[in-house]
Design a protein around this motif. Sequence first.
Motif, mmCIF file in Angstrom:
data_model
loop_
_atom_site.group_PDB
_atom_site.id
_atom_site.type_symbol
_atom_site.label_atom_id
_atom_site.label_comp_id
_atom_site.label_asym_id
_atom_site.label_seq_id
_atom_site.Cartn_x
_atom_site.Cartn_y
_atom_site.Cartn_z
ATOM 1 N N SER A 1 30.731 33.643 59.688
ATOM 2 C CA SER A 1 31.941 32.589 61.052
ATOM 3 C C SER A 1 32.656 31.772 59.269
ATOM 4 C CB SER A 1 30.765 31.479 60.890
ATOM 5 O OG SER A 1 29.947 31.267 59.377
ATOM 6 N N GLY A 2 33.219 30.717 60.338
ATOM 7 C CA GLY A 2 34.159 29.850 59.733
ATOM 8 C C GLY A 2 33.012 28.697 58.548
ATOM 9 N N THR A 3 32.284 28.520 58.468
ATOM 10 C CA THR A 3 30.805 27.920 58.215
ATOM 11 C C THR A 3 31.033 28.880 56.912
ATOM 12 O OG1 THR A 3 30.083 26.402 60.237
ATOM 13 C CG2 THR A 3 28.791 26.774 57.811
ATOM 14 N N LEU B 1 33.828 28.985 54.061
ATOM 15 C CA LEU B 1 33.596 27.543 53.322
ATOM 16 C C LEU B 1 32.309 27.776 51.900
ATOM 17 C CD1 LEU B 1 33.825 25.032 56.350
ATOM 18 C CD2 LEU B 1 35.900 25.656 54.356
ATOM 19 N N THR C 1 35.858 15.403 60.384
ATOM 20 C CA THR C 1 36.678 17.172 61.099
ATOM 21 C C THR C 1 34.857 17.427 61.796
ATOM 22 O OG1 THR C 1 36.082 18.854 59.571
ATOM 23 C CG2 THR C 1 35.324 17.102 58.624
ATOM 24 N N ALA D 1 30.610 21.055 60.137
ATOM 25 C CA ALA D 1 30.400 22.324 58.990
ATOM 26 C C ALA D 1 31.256 21.987 57.105
ATOM 27 C CB ALA D 1 31.269 23.471 59.656
ATOM 28 N N THR D 2 32.098 21.877 57.812
ATOM 29 C CA THR D 2 32.482 21.465 56.392
ATOM 30 C C THR D 2 32.671 20.499 55.376
ATOM 31 O OG1 THR D 2 34.682 20.549 57.988
ATOM 32 C CG2 THR D 2 35.022 20.678 55.675
ATOM 33 N N ASP E 1 39.760 23.903 55.012
ATOM 34 C CA ASP E 1 39.325 24.458 56.055
ATOM 35 C C ASP E 1 41.103 24.444 57.477
ATOM 36 O OD1 ASP E 1 37.943 24.769 57.819
ATOM 37 O OD2 ASP E 1 36.532 23.108 57.645
ATOM 38 N N ALA F 1 39.866 26.514 60.036
ATOM 39 C CA ALA F 1 39.228 27.129 61.206
ATOM 40 C C ALA F 1 40.194 26.253 62.154
ATOM 41 C CB ALA F 1 37.592 26.138 61.104
ATOM 42 N N GLN F 2 40.625 25.901 62.432
ATOM 43 C CA GLN F 2 41.960 25.164 64.167
ATOM 44 C C GLN F 2 43.462 25.504 63.578
ATOM 45 O OE1 GLN F 2 40.677 21.296 65.210
ATOM 46 N NE2 GLN F 2 38.635 21.407 64.692
ATOM 47 N N SER G 1 37.775 30.458 61.096
ATOM 48 C CA SER G 1 37.158 31.187 61.627
ATOM 49 C C SER G 1 37.241 31.574 63.037
ATOM 50 C CB SER G 1 36.420 29.650 62.478
ATOM 51 O OG SER G 1 35.951 30.091 63.436
ATOM 52 N N PHE H 1 35.776 32.000 66.009
ATOM 53 C CA PHE H 1 34.507 31.055 67.217
ATOM 54 C C PHE H 1 35.635 31.816 67.745
ATOM 55 C CE2 PHE H 1 33.207 28.015 69.654
ATOM 56 C CZ PHE H 1 31.607 28.181 69.578
ATOM 57 N N LYS I 1 38.713 29.449 69.039
ATOM 58 C CA LYS I 1 40.037 29.035 68.093
ATOM 59 C C LYS I 1 41.286 29.810 68.350
ATOM 60 C CE LYS I 1 35.905 27.134 65.672
ATOM 61 N NZ LYS I 1 36.207 25.775 64.734
ATOM 62 N N GLY J 1 32.390 35.060 63.557
ATOM 63 C CA GLY J 1 33.611 35.986 62.913
ATOM 64 C C GLY J 1 34.478 34.294 61.668
ATOM 65 N N TYR K 1 36.440 14.641 66.897
ATOM 66 C CA TYR K 1 34.659 14.168 67.203
ATOM 67 C C TYR K 1 34.623 13.175 67.455
ATOM 68 C CZ TYR K 1 35.004 19.030 65.280
ATOM 69 O OH TYR K 1 36.393 20.368 65.308
HETATM 70 C C1 LIG Z 1 35.012 25.888 63.985
HETATM 71 C C2 LIG Z 1 35.815 25.058 62.539
HETATM 72 C C3 LIG Z 1 34.333 24.966 61.704
HETATM 73 C C4 LIG Z 1 33.219 26.143 61.721
HETATM 74 O O1 LIG Z 1 33.481 27.619 62.152
HETATM 75 P P1 LIG Z 1 32.567 28.834 63.054
HETATM 76 O O2 LIG Z 1 33.206 30.014 62.424
HETATM 77 O O3 LIG Z 1 31.716 27.988 64.416
HETATM 78 O O4 LIG Z 1 31.228 28.901 61.755
HETATM 79 C C5 LIG Z 1 34.470 24.551 60.299
HETATM 80 N N1 LIG Z 1 35.703 23.875 59.897
HETATM 81 C C6 LIG Z 1 36.585 23.547 61.318
HETATM 82 C C7 LIG Z 1 37.355 21.936 61.095
HETATM 83 C C8 LIG Z 1 35.807 23.878 62.466
HETATM 84 O O5 LIG Z 1 36.797 23.559 63.847
#
Ligand SMILES: *Cc1c(COP(=O)(O)O)cnc(C)c1O
Length: 364
Positions: free
Chosen positions: A57-59, A62, A83, A86-87, A155, A157-158, A179, A181, A184, A192, A308
């Motif tokens: 995952s993205g988490t 990190l 954010t 997860a960060t 990070d 992820a986006q 990520s 997800f 995304k 993933g 958020y």
């Molecule tokens: C989605 C996201 C994550 C975590 O990704 P996952 O794959 O859901 O674990 C981390 N940081 C940011 C900024 C995100 O948007």
Amino acid sequence: MQFTDLQAQYAALKSQIDSRIQRVLDHGQYIMGPEVAELEGALAKFTGSRHCITVSSGTEALLIALMALDLQPGDEVITSPFTFAATAEVIVLLGGVPVFVDVEPDTCNINAALIEAAITPRTRAVMPVSLYGQVADMDAINAVAARHGLPVIEDAAQSFGASYQGRRSCALSTFGATSFFPSKPLGCYGDGGALFTDDDALAQAAREIRVHGQSARYTHTRVGVGGRMDTLQCAVVLAKLPRFEWELARRHALGERYRELLAGLKLQLLAVRPDRDCVWGQFTVMVEGRTEVQAALKELGVPTAVHYPRPMHQQLAYERFAPAAGCPVSEQVAARVMSLPMSADLTEADQDQVVAALRSVVGA
Ligand SMILES: *Cc1c(COP(=O)(O)O)cnc(C)c1O
């Protein structure tokens, strides 16, 4: 209208995705099958990174980055309070201390000019977030980090696919973490993610940490995690890759179209810096009276979301890490941000409906 249209994407790629999945079912190597290395090669090439390590995952990306950098309890990591959880979460999971540095009011990314003042002898890393699909101010961040000998983890992820001065997000610092997800910019059909680095030793460490710290089978050289990405999820991303450049172009075009159509309405658009683009992982605007605006849009059939509503330093689990003066800009933008429907498969007709609804609700 859907907030993120994943069905249209599947319809467009059905035969490729189905046959990629079928191939995995036929060879049966569900863990670390050939699709894993194939995807890592393709993504390393796409980003221009030396190494890509897929993870669960993205988490986890990190977390593994911080573990590869050997973050120890009490170590400080400078990051954005504005954010996804997860960060900050991965820092605290390892016993580290998130040091929240406020964001820029017009991009919502960490304000690089405020980082140096937050560095202490305990600082071990800087972790900016490329929020909404626009890369943070990486040159300035890398420069201040380099002056203090600190690694930088983006990070991303986006922001997978975003460009910064002609280079790709994920390939701009010590580590890039993304990520897959489903919603995304590049998504799989479950969880993933991936880590990117040019550093051979850090790549090796990340690969070992991903499989319980093994340098060889049943040889546990370090403490790790169970953090592999499934072969099936890698196959899904591989099937989507040939369309990804088209999807990025669509995201750019739809983002530009939103900005032209929304100019003049009573809302604030995000700034996009001239040396980078935004892949609109979220298409986010700022409005007054958000709760009422969202409710009125919902009545008109337009789904919205908030990324958020509350910054991390004001969340129960993290408020003990709040800076004494708070993070006033994060607090202000958190009260006003609202994300509109966005995906590569959003139609112009749906986009027109969103804009018309917004015009009737917020006014011009
Ligand atoms: C989605 C996201 C994550 C975590 O990704 P996952 O794959 O859901 O674990 C981390 N940081 C940011 C900024 C995100 O948007």
